[in-house]
Scaffold this active site. Structure first.
Site: not given
Ligand code: URA
Length: 245
Positions: A106
């Site tokens: 993310d």
């Molecule tokens: N899980 C999430 O919620 N975000 C990420 O970036 C990776 C795993």
């Protein structure tokens, strides 16, 4: 591999531009077998002749493998009109090689991002049946306990009906805020955030530490990158071979 001009061979690694390769050769820093390479036009077959720069063997693989310490605020993408991208953190000569991130983090997640142009490796690393564990350090707002770890291990069903594969939850500390290590075999959209929200412990901070045998190099500051070592590439490629069986 057929014979190729040494300047082309070395520039194809993405580590040096053609101009830098010429300079390395001029300074006598390139060896082919036991001979110092005298001219950029000299041709070699790297499968027959070991090529070294400053004494270190140069991995002349057809593919490129880079480890990036992704900072928060950067997209796991190769291009975007507005936001800074992971590819944009690499130098221009690497940006031209068609590297892409293996799996997404993310925008607000930090940590290990593997970038490569080896599509087959990327596919194998991401397929849940390849069983490549990804480990994340997480700080969450809530008191996580052994009950939450058991729910993760059993395979949670999220409120939207999505069934997660069994996952690891190791509690490092717990109180009003908890610190945990989460191990996932899959990587669905916002997966850890959704899993922990379902346990009433929203994520405050998330960082990927490892992917299979590949660990984020602690020497890399946020936004820094380096090539994988030959050992790291071999460890990933042996996963690739095992997953084919
Ligand atoms: N899980 C999430 O919620 N975000 C990420 O970036 C990776 C795993």
């Amino acid at each position: 591999m057929a014979q190729m001009r040494i300047d082309k061979l070395l520039a194809s690694t993405g580590r040096w531009s053609r101009r830098e390769v010429k300079q390395l050769i001029k300074e006598g820093r390139v060896l082919a077998g036991r001979e110092i390479v005298g001219r950029p036009e000299n041709k070699y077959d790297p499968e027959e002749t070991e090529i070294r720069v400053d004494g270190a063997p140069v991995g002349l693989s057809a593919y490129h493998y880079v480890m990036l310490h992704k900072p928060a605020g950067v997209l796991s993408a190769t291009e975007d009109r507005r936001a800074e991208t992971a590819l944009g953190l690499l130098p221009p000569e690497l940006q031209k090689l068609g590297l892409f991130p293996v799996g997404r983090l993310d925008k607000d997640t930090e940590g290990l991002l593997l970038m490569t142009d080896d599509g087959e490796l990327a596919h194998r690393l991401l397929a849940p049946r390849s069983h490549v564990d990804k480990v994340y350090y997480v700080r969450a707002a809530g008191c996580l306990t052994a009950e939450d770890a058991a729910a993760f291990a059993a395979g949670m069903t999220l409120p939207d009906g999505f069934r997660c594969l069994p996952a690891g939850l190791e509690i490092l500390s717990s109180g009003a805020e908890s610190e945990v290590l989460v191990t996932l075999r899959e990587g669905k959209f916002h997966q850890i955030k959704r899993m922990l929200a379902a346990r009433k412990a929203p994520v405050l901070y998330l960082k990927r530490l490892s992917m299979g045998p590949l660990r984020l190099d602690p020497a890399l500051a946020r936004g820094e990158w380096r090539y994988l070592t030959d050992l790291e590439v071999r460890a990933l490629c042996s996963l690739k071979a095992a997953a084919k069986v």
